[in-house]
Write an enzyme that holds these catalytic residues in place. Structure first.
Site, PDB file in Angstrom:
ATOM      1  CG  ASP A 139      -1.339   0.446   8.449  1.00  9.99           C
ATOM      2  OD1 ASP A 139      -2.087   1.317   8.921  1.00  9.99           O
ATOM      3  OD2 ASP A 139      -0.172   0.674   8.080  1.00  9.99           O
ATOM      4  CG  MET A 191      10.674  -7.033   7.273  1.00 13.07           C
ATOM      5  SD  MET A 191      11.475  -8.189   8.412  1.00 13.07           S
ATOM      6  CE  MET A 191      10.750  -7.685   9.975  1.00 13.07           C
ATOM      7  N   GLY A 247       7.285   1.088   5.203  1.00  9.82           N
ATOM      8  CA  GLY A 247       6.098   1.918   5.055  1.00  9.82           C
ATOM      9  C   GLY A 247       5.155   1.446   3.970  1.00  9.82           C
ATOM     10  N   GLY A 271       3.488  -1.505   4.271  1.00  6.55           N
ATOM     11  CA  GLY A 271       2.457  -2.343   4.896  1.00  6.55           C
ATOM     12  C   GLY A 271       2.664  -3.829   4.734  1.00  6.55           C
ATOM     13  N   GLY A 272       3.896  -4.265   4.502  1.00  4.90           N
ATOM     14  CA  GLY A 272       4.147  -5.672   4.201  1.00  4.90           C
ATOM     15  C   GLY A 272       3.619  -6.646   5.236  1.00  4.90           C
ATOM     16  CB  SER A 301      -0.433  -4.539   7.896  1.00  7.06           C
ATOM     17  OG  SER A 301       0.085  -3.927   9.050  1.00  7.06           O
ATOM     18  CB  SER A 302      -0.053  -6.650   3.022  1.00  9.11           C
ATOM     19  OG  SER A 302      -0.616  -7.221   1.856  1.00  9.11           O
ATOM     20  CE  LYS A 350       0.825   1.277   4.479  1.00 13.35           C
ATOM     21  NZ  LYS A 350       1.556   2.516   4.859  1.00 13.35           N
TER      22      LYS A 350
END
Length: 282
Positions: free
Chosen positions: A140, A99, A102, A104-105, A107-108, A9
């Site tokens: 997120d 990692m 920012g 969103g890895g 969270s995704s 994202k």
């Protein structure tokens, strides 16, 4: 074996509007997905076991958001009588997202596990239920679970679907990882940006309140943004470290990518308002 997208994202803008008594910051931000990200490979098991086959360096398997999401869904579905007996999974990941970038890895990844296992195990939890579970894993996660570009308020949990223009982006990682608390604990972080309506914000030039802190504290971020700004409107995503420039066409973005300095890890991707994960389910 099934294959599931876990997209990146971007925060097209990010404004810090205050800080609550519990220390959490209130914000207004615009999330859009990229047609680029990690891929999760999931093989259902029938013995109730959850195995992560591709450990992440420096992260214990049981602490990984992938495993935590799987166990969370298993617990919630079991407690509500919707977990078929023996439900389990072998999970591996093709990791492309950095990692601390920012994008969103993590969270995704968690959201993809919740959505995919709910489908594969046939638990029947609603998107609202999955998003509520996801929020316990990270602020997120719900936007990835819901799968549509969104305007977010509160601490990021109040989501309103929106359809911003789907532009092309050159996204660059400057080679540093920025832990979110480093930015949010900085005393010079703006914390009083006036709240505005989404209609007003969409008409304004986009910016990110975290950018000034990231550029001050990390010279690599400053250098990456300085380079990108020579070519196109550019800014930080999330709390960094990734930065991005926006273009109207893929060819324009790729022309700039060809000139990227060797120290920048960069890629070109299209902004999309429907998550690639949810396109798989259509």
């Amino acid at each position: 074996m099934t294959h599931w997208p876990s997209p990146a994202k971007l925060n097209l803008f990010l404004y810090i509007t205050g800080q609550r008594a519990d220390g959490y910051h209130t914000l207004q931000t615009l999330f859009q997905f990229l047609d680029y990200g990690d891929t999760l490979h999931i093989e259902p098991r029938r013995d109730g076991e959850i195995h992560l086959l591709t450990p992440v360096n420096g992260v214990e398997n049981e602490d990984n958001l992938i495993v935590r999401a799987a166990r969370l869904l298993m617990k919630a579905a079991s407690e509500s009588g919707r977990l078929p007996a023996g439900s389990g999974a072998d999970i591996s990941i093709e990791k492309r997202l950095p990692m601390g970038g920012g994008l969103g890895g993590g969270s995704s990844n968690a959201a993809t596990v919740l959505v995919a296992l709910n489908h594969l195990w046939q638990c029947g939890l609603s998107i609202d239920e999955l998003a509520t579970l996801g929020l316990t894993l990270g602020a997120d996660v719900p936007v990835f679970v819901r799968g549509h570009a969104a305007f977010a308020e509160g601490v990021g949990e109040i989501l309103t679907p929106v359809n911003p223009p789907e532009k092309w982006y050159l996204v660059a990682h400057p080679g540093v990882s920025i832990p979110t608390p480093v930015i949010f604990k900085d005393p010079q972080l703006p914390r009083n940006t006036p709240k505005r309506s989404i209609d007003t914000l969409l008409k304004c030039e986009f910016s990110n309140d975290c950018e000034v802190i990231a550029r001050k504290r990390f010279r690599e971020v400053d250098a990456a943004l300085s380079w990108l700004l020579e070519y196109a409107p550019s800014r930080l995503t999330g709390t960094g470290a990734c930065v991005f420039a926006e273009f109207d066409t893929e060819s324009c973005a790729r022309q700039v990518l060809e000139q990227a300095p060797e120290w920048l890890n960069a890629f070109v991707a299209k902004g999309v308002n429907l998550s690639p994960l949810h396109r798989e389910l259509l």
